[in-house]
Scaffold this motif. Structure first.
Motif, PDB file in Angstrom:
ATOM      1  N   PHE A 134       0.861  -1.182   0.000  1.00  0.00           N
ATOM      2  CA  PHE A 134       0.000   0.000   0.000  1.00  0.00           C
ATOM      3  C   PHE A 134       0.895   1.228   0.000  1.00  0.00           C
ATOM      4  CE2 PHE A 134      -1.852   3.536   2.373  1.00  0.00           C
ATOM      5  CZ  PHE A 134      -3.014   3.744   1.652  1.00  0.00           C
ATOM      6  N   GLU A 135       0.492   2.241  -0.755  1.00  0.00           N
ATOM      7  CA  GLU A 135       1.219   3.509  -0.717  1.00  0.00           C
ATOM      8  C   GLU A 135       0.269   4.668  -0.942  1.00  0.00           C
ATOM      9  OE1 GLU A 135       3.270   4.367  -4.844  1.00  0.00           O
ATOM     10  OE2 GLU A 135       3.774   2.323  -4.184  1.00  0.00           O
ATOM     11  N   ALA A 136       0.621   5.806  -0.340  1.00  0.00           N
ATOM     12  CA  ALA A 136      -0.184   7.018  -0.464  1.00  0.00           C
ATOM     13  C   ALA A 136       0.762   8.210  -0.535  1.00  0.00           C
ATOM     14  CB  ALA A 136      -1.141   7.157   0.713  1.00  0.00           C
ATOM     15  N   HIS A 137       0.435   9.162  -1.399  1.00  0.00           N
ATOM     16  CA  HIS A 137       1.269  10.345  -1.592  1.00  0.00           C
ATOM     17  C   HIS A 137       0.383  11.588  -1.624  1.00  0.00           C
ATOM     18  CE1 HIS A 137       4.464   7.555  -2.913  1.00  0.00           C
ATOM     19  NE2 HIS A 137       3.490   6.934  -3.559  1.00  0.00           N
ATOM     20  N   ALA A 138       0.891  12.664  -1.055  1.00  0.00           N
ATOM     21  CA  ALA A 138       0.173  13.944  -1.093  1.00  0.00           C
ATOM     22  C   ALA A 138       1.203  15.063  -1.190  1.00  0.00           C
ATOM     23  CB  ALA A 138      -0.685  14.122   0.154  1.00  0.00           C
ATOM     24  N   ARG A 139       0.897  16.073  -2.000  1.00  0.00           N
ATOM     25  CA  ARG A 139       1.785  17.225  -2.116  1.00  0.00           C
ATOM     26  C   ARG A 139       0.958  18.470  -2.401  1.00  0.00           C
ATOM     27  NH1 ARG A 139       4.599  16.291  -8.115  1.00  0.00           N
ATOM     28  NH2 ARG A 139       2.673  16.539  -9.320  1.00  0.00           N
ATOM     29  N   ARG A 140       1.460  19.585  -1.974  1.00  0.00           N
ATOM     30  CA  ARG A 140       0.769  20.838  -2.237  1.00  0.00           C
ATOM     31  C   ARG A 140       0.835  21.183  -3.714  1.00  0.00           C
ATOM     32  NH1 ARG A 140       2.082  25.167   2.604  1.00  0.00           N
ATOM     33  NH2 ARG A 140       1.121  23.976   4.295  1.00  0.00           N
ATOM     34  N   PRO A 180      -8.434  28.412  -4.661  1.00  0.00           N
ATOM     35  CA  PRO A 180      -7.829  27.897  -3.429  1.00  0.00           C
ATOM     36  C   PRO A 180      -6.688  26.935  -3.722  1.00  0.00           C
ATOM     37  CG  PRO A 180     -10.240  27.695  -3.389  1.00  0.00           C
ATOM     38  CD  PRO A 180      -9.853  28.054  -4.783  1.00  0.00           C
ATOM     39  N   GLU A 181      -5.714  26.912  -2.811  1.00  0.00           N
ATOM     40  CA  GLU A 181      -4.579  26.003  -2.963  1.00  0.00           C
ATOM     41  C   GLU A 181      -5.065  24.561  -2.928  1.00  0.00           C
ATOM     42  OE1 GLU A 181      -0.162  26.071  -1.236  1.00  0.00           O
ATOM     43  OE2 GLU A 181      -1.650  25.517   0.270  1.00  0.00           O
ATOM     44  N   GLY A 182      -4.411  23.713  -3.710  1.00  0.00           N
ATOM     45  CA  GLY A 182      -4.837  22.330  -3.797  1.00  0.00           C
ATOM     46  C   GLY A 182      -3.815  21.368  -3.244  1.00  0.00           C
ATOM     47  N   ILE A 183      -4.238  20.108  -3.127  1.00  0.00           N
ATOM     48  CA  ILE A 183      -3.369  19.017  -2.725  1.00  0.00           C
ATOM     49  C   ILE A 183      -3.505  17.906  -3.760  1.00  0.00           C
ATOM     50  CG2 ILE A 183      -2.904  17.242  -0.995  1.00  0.00           C
ATOM     51  CD1 ILE A 183      -3.970  19.131   1.116  1.00  0.00           C
ATOM     52  N   ASP A 184      -2.401  17.580  -4.423  1.00  0.00           N
ATOM     53  CA  ASP A 184      -2.390  16.427  -5.323  1.00  0.00           C
ATOM     54  C   ASP A 184      -2.269  15.162  -4.481  1.00  0.00           C
ATOM     55  OD1 ASP A 184      -2.459  18.068  -7.559  1.00  0.00           O
ATOM     56  OD2 ASP A 184      -0.272  18.158  -7.714  1.00  0.00           O
ATOM     57  N   TYR A 185      -3.043  14.151  -4.816  1.00  0.00           N
ATOM     58  CA  TYR A 185      -3.007  12.910  -4.048  1.00  0.00           C
ATOM     59  C   TYR A 185      -2.903  11.719  -4.994  1.00  0.00           C
ATOM     60  CZ  TYR A 185      -7.904  12.566  -5.462  1.00  0.00           C
ATOM     61  OH  TYR A 185      -9.063  12.502  -6.214  1.00  0.00           O
ATOM     62  N   ALA A 186      -2.331  10.637  -4.476  1.00  0.00           N
ATOM     63  CA  ALA A 186      -2.242   9.389  -5.226  1.00  0.00           C
ATOM     64  C   ALA A 186      -2.230   8.247  -4.215  1.00  0.00           C
ATOM     65  CB  ALA A 186      -0.984   9.349  -6.086  1.00  0.00           C
ATOM     66  N   VAL A 187      -2.999   7.205  -4.511  1.00  0.00           N
ATOM     67  CA  VAL A 187      -3.107   6.039  -3.632  1.00  0.00           C
ATOM     68  C   VAL A 187      -2.988   4.784  -4.481  1.00  0.00           C
ATOM     69  CG1 VAL A 187      -4.569   4.775  -2.006  1.00  0.00           C
ATOM     70  CG2 VAL A 187      -4.576   7.279  -1.986  1.00  0.00           C
ATOM     71  N   GLY A 188      -2.264   3.805  -3.965  1.00  0.00           N
ATOM     72  CA  GLY A 188      -2.125   2.540  -4.670  1.00  0.00           C
ATOM     73  C   GLY A 188      -2.238   1.368  -3.717  1.00  0.00           C
ATOM     74  N   LEU A 189      -2.907   0.309  -4.158  1.00  0.00           N
ATOM     75  CA  LEU A 189      -3.062  -0.909  -3.372  1.00  0.00           C
ATOM     76  C   LEU A 189      -2.780  -2.103  -4.277  1.00  0.00           C
ATOM     77  CD1 LEU A 189      -4.069  -2.242  -0.656  1.00  0.00           C
ATOM     78  CD2 LEU A 189      -6.322  -2.343  -1.742  1.00  0.00           C
ATOM     79  N   VAL A 190      -1.947  -3.020  -3.789  1.00  0.00           N
ATOM     80  CA  VAL A 190      -1.577  -4.199  -4.565  1.00  0.00           C
ATOM     81  C   VAL A 190      -1.980  -5.451  -3.792  1.00  0.00           C
ATOM     82  CG1 VAL A 190       0.318  -5.488  -5.625  1.00  0.00           C
ATOM     83  CG2 VAL A 190       0.359  -2.984  -5.621  1.00  0.00           C
ATOM     84  N   ASP A 191      -2.755  -6.296  -4.443  1.00  0.00           N
ATOM     85  CA  ASP A 191      -3.162  -7.595  -3.887  1.00  0.00           C
ATOM     86  C   ASP A 191      -3.812  -7.451  -2.510  1.00  0.00           C
ATOM     87  OD1 ASP A 191      -2.183  -8.713  -6.151  1.00  0.00           O
ATOM     88  OD2 ASP A 191      -0.406  -9.609  -5.240  1.00  0.00           O
ATOM     89  N   GLY A 192      -4.798  -6.556  -2.439  1.00  0.00           N
ATOM     90  CA  GLY A 192      -5.571  -6.440  -1.212  1.00  0.00           C
ATOM     91  C   GLY A 192      -6.674  -7.485  -1.163  1.00  0.00           C
ATOM     92  N   GLN A 237      -5.820   8.741  -8.361  1.00  0.00           N
ATOM     93  CA  GLN A 237      -5.036   9.964  -8.512  1.00  0.00           C
ATOM     94  C   GLN A 237      -5.982  11.137  -8.726  1.00  0.00           C
ATOM     95  OE1 GLN A 237      -2.376   9.387 -11.812  1.00  0.00           O
ATOM     96  NE2 GLN A 237      -1.031   7.993 -10.705  1.00  0.00           N
ATOM     97  N   GLY A 238      -5.582  12.302  -8.213  1.00  0.00           N
ATOM     98  CA  GLY A 238      -6.407  13.482  -8.412  1.00  0.00           C
ATOM     99  C   GLY A 238      -5.913  14.656  -7.590  1.00  0.00           C
ATOM    100  N   THR A 239      -6.798  15.642  -7.433  1.00  0.00           N
ATOM    101  CA  THR A 239      -6.485  16.861  -6.685  1.00  0.00           C
ATOM    102  C   THR A 239      -7.715  17.299  -5.902  1.00  0.00           C
ATOM    103  OG1 THR A 239      -4.924  17.584  -8.393  1.00  0.00           O
ATOM    104  CG2 THR A 239      -5.709  19.261  -6.863  1.00  0.00           C
ATOM    105  N   VAL A 240      -7.503  17.757  -4.687  1.00  0.00           N
ATOM    106  CA  VAL A 240      -8.575  18.352  -3.901  1.00  0.00           C
ATOM    107  C   VAL A 240      -8.106  19.738  -3.473  1.00  0.00           C
ATOM    108  CG1 VAL A 240      -7.735  17.239  -1.783  1.00  0.00           C
ATOM    109  CG2 VAL A 240     -10.087  18.083  -1.888  1.00  0.00           C
TER     110      VAL A 240
END
Length: 353
Positions: free
Chosen positions: A178-184, A191-203, A222-225
């Motif tokens: 499992f991995e998760a990433h977030a960056r401004r 408004p300022e955003g946060i790029d996000y990405a999440v990955g799951l392998v063999d859950g 993947q996306g932005t909020v």
């Protein structure tokens, strides 16, 4: 004629002494700077923990040590704890945490956490235990402690529900990775955003098997909020209301979920108006989900009304690629909480607050 040799020239003592003295002075200065920076880091840690407590997150260590001389700062925390208040009250404990930062890059922290971890919902008493083979976090921030980028990675994860004294743990979830990433993300006229990405392998989860499905599950998101600035613990409805008032938008660039027999995909962007109603557009894709949805509805995992709605939407869609498989795709519009397929309303989503 007798020749006489000139006496050999002796090196002046200062030729050796001066460089040695400079090295010693540099070492003394470096020691002083390291211990000064370490003392400053301790004060910053205490100040950060005090600020966190004010917003509803109370951090603690059974024992805390700052080491790493001469080129690193290493914070070793045994029995770390986190108590949250203001939303769903949680108590999280782990075996240990080891944080490292290089002297020349103190704002880049790499942390490793030792299993097991226990997560307790102090309102309901539910207790979960998680373990892993490796759990690491990387964070880059400014010198005031505000994060700019955070990454989390875990391998060989398992989570169990602990029913109570004397009862055997109930398996809840497993995953290979499992991995998760977030960056401004820079603000582009909003408004300022946060790029996000999440990955799951063999859950995998027993709930899927009980519903007649089969794992493993693989997930990519993947996306932005935007406008997600207030990260204090708070109830979900309150958080969505505050986010809507700030004019936040949720953009989903890529969503792919696959099992051996089914696949889902999605993309789009949505926002919430002051009345809590969803607005935006969503592109959905399904492949091989009919039987899975019926089983999930029968087992109570999803609302019984949802399966026939998705089945009806699939009939109105068109053939297309869904996470690399042949499936059905269609575009939906959300307007004031009403779900529309083209110009035709197909459902209503209740206000989120």
């Amino acid at each position: 004629m007798i020749e006489t040799k000139a006496p050999a020239r002796r090196s002046a003592p200062w030729v050796i002494a001066v460089p040695l003295l400079l090295v010693l002075m540099l070492a003394v200065c470096w020691c002083g700077l390291w211990f000064y920076a370490a003392a400053h880091a301790e004060r910053e840690i205490e100040a950060w923990m005090a600020r966190e407590k004010l917003v509803g997150r109370e951090w603690g260590c059974g024992e805390r040590r700052l080491t790493g001389f001469p080129f690193r700062f290493e914070l070793i925390c045994t029995a770390p704890t986190l108590l949250t208040r203001g939303g769903d009250p949680l108590r999280i404990t782990a075996a240990s945490a080891h944080l490292v930062a290089q002297v020349w890059s103190p704002n880049h922290i790499i942390a490793e956490f030792a299993a097991p971890m226990q997560i307790e919902d102090t309102a309901t008493g539910k207790l979960y235990r998680a373990s892993w083979s490796l759990l690491q976090m990387s964070a880059i921030g400014d010198m005031s402690g505000n994060p700019h980028r955070i990454s989390l990675s875990a391998d060989q994860i398992s989570a169990d529900l602990l029913p109570g004294a004397g009862a055997a743990p109930v398996p809840a979830f497993t995953a290979k990775h499992f991995e998760a990433h977030a960056r401004r993300a820079p603000a582009a006229g909003g408004p300022e955003g946060i790029d996000y990405a999440v990955g799951l392998v063999d859950g995998d989860t027993p709930a899927l098997a009980q519903a007649g499905g089969s794992g493993p599950i693989n997930l990519t998101v993947q996306g932005t909020v935007t406008a997600l600035t207030d990260l204090r613990p708070m109830p979900v409805a309150e958080r969505i209301r505050a986010w809507a008032q700030e004019g936040g938008k949720f953009r989903l660039d890529r969503f792919q979920l696959t099992t051996p027999k089914a696949a889902l995909s999605a993309s789009g962007a949505v926002s919430v108006d002051p009345q809590g109603r969803l607005n935006g557009t969503v592109n959905l894709g399904f492949s091989g989900v009919d039987e899975l949805l019926k089983n999930l509805a029968r087992s109570g995992v999803i609302a019984p009304e949802l399966a026939p709605v998705i089945g009806a939407l699939a009939l109105a869609g068109k053939s297309g690629d869904v996470a690399g498989r042949q499936g059905t795709t269609f575009a939906l519009t959300l307007k004031d909480g009403t779900l529309q397929l083209g110009k035709f309303p197909v459902g209503i989503i209740p206000p989120l607050f």
